[in-house]
Design a protein around this motif. Structure first.
Motif, PDB file in Angstrom:
ATOM      1  N   ALA A 135       0.824  -1.210   0.000  1.00 53.52           N
ATOM      2  CA  ALA A 135       0.000   0.000   0.000  1.00 53.52           C
ATOM      3  C   ALA A 135       0.858   1.260   0.000  1.00 53.52           C
ATOM      4  O   ALA A 135       0.493   2.287  -0.587  1.00 53.52           O
ATOM      5  CB  ALA A 135      -0.932  -0.002   1.206  1.00 53.52           C
ATOM      6  N   LYS A 140      -1.999  -1.806  -6.139  1.00 53.97           N
ATOM      7  CA  LYS A 140      -3.455  -1.917  -6.042  1.00 53.97           C
ATOM      8  C   LYS A 140      -3.943  -3.305  -5.651  1.00 53.97           C
ATOM      9  O   LYS A 140      -5.032  -3.459  -5.096  1.00 53.97           O
ATOM     10  CB  LYS A 140      -4.090  -1.552  -7.389  1.00 53.97           C
ATOM     11  N   GLU A 174      -9.712  -4.992   2.020  1.00 52.68           N
ATOM     12  CA  GLU A 174     -10.573  -3.816   2.124  1.00 52.68           C
ATOM     13  C   GLU A 174      -9.987  -2.796   3.096  1.00 52.68           C
ATOM     14  O   GLU A 174     -10.054  -1.583   2.874  1.00 52.68           O
ATOM     15  CB  GLU A 174     -11.968  -4.246   2.573  1.00 52.68           C
ATOM     16  N   THR A 176      -6.696  -2.529   3.960  1.00 52.99           N
ATOM     17  CA  THR A 176      -5.378  -2.039   3.551  1.00 52.99           C
ATOM     18  C   THR A 176      -5.407  -1.298   2.219  1.00 52.99           C
ATOM     19  O   THR A 176      -4.483  -0.541   1.900  1.00 52.99           O
ATOM     20  CB  THR A 176      -4.379  -3.197   3.427  1.00 52.99           C
ATOM     21  N   GLY A 177      -6.433  -1.540   1.419  1.00 53.78           N
ATOM     22  CA  GLY A 177      -6.493  -0.935   0.094  1.00 53.78           C
ATOM     23  C   GLY A 177      -5.750  -1.726  -0.969  1.00 53.78           C
ATOM     24  O   GLY A 177      -5.596  -1.252  -2.101  1.00 53.78           O
ATOM     25  N   ASP A 208     -16.070  -6.909  -4.621  1.00 52.13           N
ATOM     26  CA  ASP A 208     -14.639  -6.661  -4.815  1.00 52.13           C
ATOM     27  C   ASP A 208     -13.854  -7.940  -5.101  1.00 52.13           C
ATOM     28  O   ASP A 208     -12.626  -7.898  -5.246  1.00 52.13           O
ATOM     29  CB  ASP A 208     -14.032  -5.940  -3.611  1.00 52.13           C
TER      30      ASP A 208
END
Length: 316
Positions: A135, A140, A174, A176-177, A208
């Motif tokens: 991150a 991504k 979700e 941590t991105g 997702d």
């Protein structure tokens, strides 16, 4: 092969663009960058393709950028070696930005899927740390293959159980991105077929959830390319593109047999038609592990791969 590699590089320098492209079996327009890129795809270099040259994290990024790639897939172990040797995520992020590239995905091998509770917990903790590191450099996604449940004698894990474990790491992503994408491995008893990874992604019930397919693994695992027609467009953001030669059965083919797109018998254009999404470009990432390519100059390999990708995708 080493002598051939030298001769090939020498020819590119001395014989001019058209002759050099002919030696590489490329259209001259593709070698020149004149092949119009397909708007349906983003071209990415998976660092497996130049991993054998042992360039190190930053040099790999520089080679990818110089070759013309604007997207890459990194390997987590190479990034961690860079950090251990005194590099920093802040420094790496600036270099990545200056080079004009995006880190689309990272390749790692955390054992998030296994039945043993202690091993699975350790794998989840490893993945959590890796997500946090990734991150910081703007990565991504992270690949989530069936590591630890992939040996030939591994027990089959119920797909509903795998789904529960995938949901767990999706929840980690979700926060941590950095989202885990479920990767199929054709040589593994678990998650070897398109139908299996598609089941897990669909059964997760999460918007997702994503899956990572690979031309080589589709062949290796015995999936029919037409099965890709059942994969919903939102589920595919990254596709590993490569090719394989004729005359090797799926049960015999191995990672070093991977070759450049268009140099083998894989129905790549058919596959690309299935995953093409009018709503967004799909990341096509060149992933090969060819020992003959590792003997060559890394920049030549990257440039050749990009030209081959553009040639295969032209008009798709």
């Amino acid at each position: 092969m080493t002598e051939l590699s030298f001769n090939r590089r020498h020819a590119l320098k001395t014989l001019g663009l058209t002759a050099g492209a002919a030696l590489l079996n490329l259209p001259a327009s593709a070698e020149a960058g004149g092949e119009k890129p397909s708007p349906a795809f983003k071209y990415s270099l998976n660092m497996s393709t130049i991993r054998g040259q042992r360039l190190g994290f930053i040099k790999e990024l520089e080679v990818a950028s110089k070759a013309g790639f604007r997207s890459v897939e990194i390997w987590i172990d190479t990034f961690q070696q860079y950090l251990e040797q005194g590099g920093s995520a802040t420094e790496a992020k600036k270099i990545i930005s200056d080079l004009g590239i995006e880190i689309e995905n990272a390749i790692g091998f955390a054992k998030w899927i296994v039945d043993d509770d202690a091993t699975r917990k350790a794998g989840q903790e490893q993945l959590q740390r890796e997500m946090e590191q990734l991150a910081k450099i703007g990565c991504k996604r992270v690949a989530a293959p069936p590591m630890g449940a992939n040996s030939k004698d591994a027990a089959l894990i119920n797909l509903d159980v795998i789904t529960e474990r995938y949901i767990t790491i999706l929840e980690m992503g979700e926060k941590t991105g950095v989202m885990p994408i479920l990767e199929m491995w054709g040589g593994s008893p678990n998650l070897k077929k398109i139908s299996q990874v598609l089941y897990v992604v669909a059964a997760s019930g999460r918007k997702d959830a994503r899956l990572l397919m690979d031309a080589f693994h589709i062949f290796k695992g015995g999936s029919e390319p037409d099965s890709m027609a059942f994969v919903g467009k939102p589920a595919v953001e990254v596709f590993h593109i490569n090719d394989y030669p004729a005359g090797i059965a799926p049960e015999k083919i191995s990672e070093p047999d991977r070759i450049y797109p268009g140099d083998g018998i894989a129905p790549l254009r058919q596959m690309l038609q299935y995953i093409k999404d009018p709503g967004k470009p799909v990341v096509l990432s060149l992933e090969v592990f060819n020992p003959e390519y590792y003997k060559q100059d890394a920049l030549l390999v990257a440039k050749t791969g990009l030209a081959k990708m553009k040639a295969v995708t032209a008009g798709v």
